[in-house]
Design a protein around this motif. Structure first.
Motif: not given
Length: 344
Positions: A153, A200, A202, A222, A224, A323, A327
């Motif tokens: 990640i 992934v 983030v 993603v 956050l 999260v 996620l």
């Protein structure tokens, strides 16, 4: 009366030996080879002290006859147990449970710990209406498949130190085998960092679109949200209400967020002023306050801080709720299915 007592005693079946109980526990209904079962049962018997050093094991032929399996299978199991130091063969005396060496003792302790967890697993399965075969199928499938690899990640932030902090905090929500790497947007833009090989990416919620454009297709991005860290909240709450408080931000757009954010945790502070890091009057502010709260990325202001002035970084962490809700469902979906090939 004495004859009656004798006949009652005669009808009592002799207690089966530990080895006999182990052989009797072999279950042909399970999708586990009998040889694998036999080795596991002997190991657990030793681990649980049901089989003790010096206990005699049946010969290969005797064990094969009792268990109803091929002598070659029993011979292979005995060879493996001998190599592991769990059993020993004495010429002319047969095969016995061995005295366990130090390395073997550690293995046995591990097996004992595991045995308790196995028992708990089967109890949980039974409570859920699952059979021993269901559990064995899961274990067998896991053994064949091997350990799933961890996810890679990439956490993309704005400032290096803060981004590393975000990545470290995010790692606490994931499994130890997962890898979380930190990089800044500028590093991505300059080609010094890449999403290559990542599962992934983030990003901070408000920079998600920008990061997605830099990463390109092939890797999910993603976004956050963040919240002030626990340490930040505690330090702000401890500020003396009579203190003169100054705040410094890097970005103008963060000023309307920072001031009410700080006062949310220090609501009784009345004397507050705020500046940008490049403000010409920054030294005037820094020299006049008792407490300086600076946004992540504004660490340069610390070199201008008079001795004795308290400094508090207004540091954030990824929102645990974000999260969990944004996620982790994606991560678990990746774990549950076949892993895709990472983007190259």
């Amino acid at each position: 009366m004495g004859g009656k007592r004798t006949s009652e005693v005669a009808r009592i079946a002799p207690e089966p030996s530990p080895v006999s109980r182990i052989v009797a526990a072999l279950d042909r209904a399970l999708p586990i080879p009998l040889g694998v079962q036999l080795r596991g049962l002997v190991e657990y018997g030793i681990a649980s002290s049901e089989l003790r050093p010096g206990d005699r094991l049946p010969s290969v032929r005797e064990c094969a006859e009792q268990a109803g399996i091929a002598p070659m299978t029993v011979a292979k199991v005995y060879d493996e147990l001998r190599e592991a130091g769990l059993i020993a063969t004495r010429p002319g005396a047969g095969t016995y449970v061995a005295e366990i060496a130090a390395a073997g003792l550690e293995r046995m302790r591990g097996l004992r710990r595991l045995q308790g967890r196995v028992e708990a697993l089967f109890a949980e399965a039974e409570a859920a209406g699952l059979s021993a075969a269901d559990v064995a199928n899961l274990v067998s499938a896991r053994a064949v498949r091997g350990a799933p690899r961890g996810l890679s990640i990439l956490f993309v932030g704005v400032f290096p130190d803060a981004t590393r902090g975000y990545a470290e905090h995010l790692a606490r929500h994931l499994e130890p085998r997962d890898r979380v790497v930190a990089a800044t947007i500028d590093a991505l833009r300059r080609g010094e960092a890449s999403a290559r090989g990542m599962d992934v990416v983030v990003a901070l919620a408000h920079r998600r679109a920008e990061v997605e454009a830099l990463v390109g297709p092939g890797v999910p991005v993603v976004g956050l949200s963040v919240i002030p860290s626990e340490e930040t909240r505690a330090r702000l709450a401890a500020i003396d209400p009579m203190a003169r408080v100054g705040m410094v931000s890097v970005f103008p757009e963060f000023v309307p967020i920072m001031k009410p954010g700080v006062l949310r945790f220090a609501p009784d502070v009345a004397d507050v002023d705020i500046r940008l890091l490049d403000d010409p009057d920054l030294d005037g502010l820094v020299g006049a306050v008792d407490v300086l709260v600076y946004a992540s990325g504004a660490e340069a202001v610390l070199t201008r801080l008079p001795r004795g002035t308290q400094a508090i970084e207004f540091r954030h962490i990824p929102s645990p709720q974000a999260v969990r809700e944004v996620l982790l469902p994606l991560v678990e979906e990746m774990r549950a299915g076949d892993f895709k090939e990472s983007a190259t």
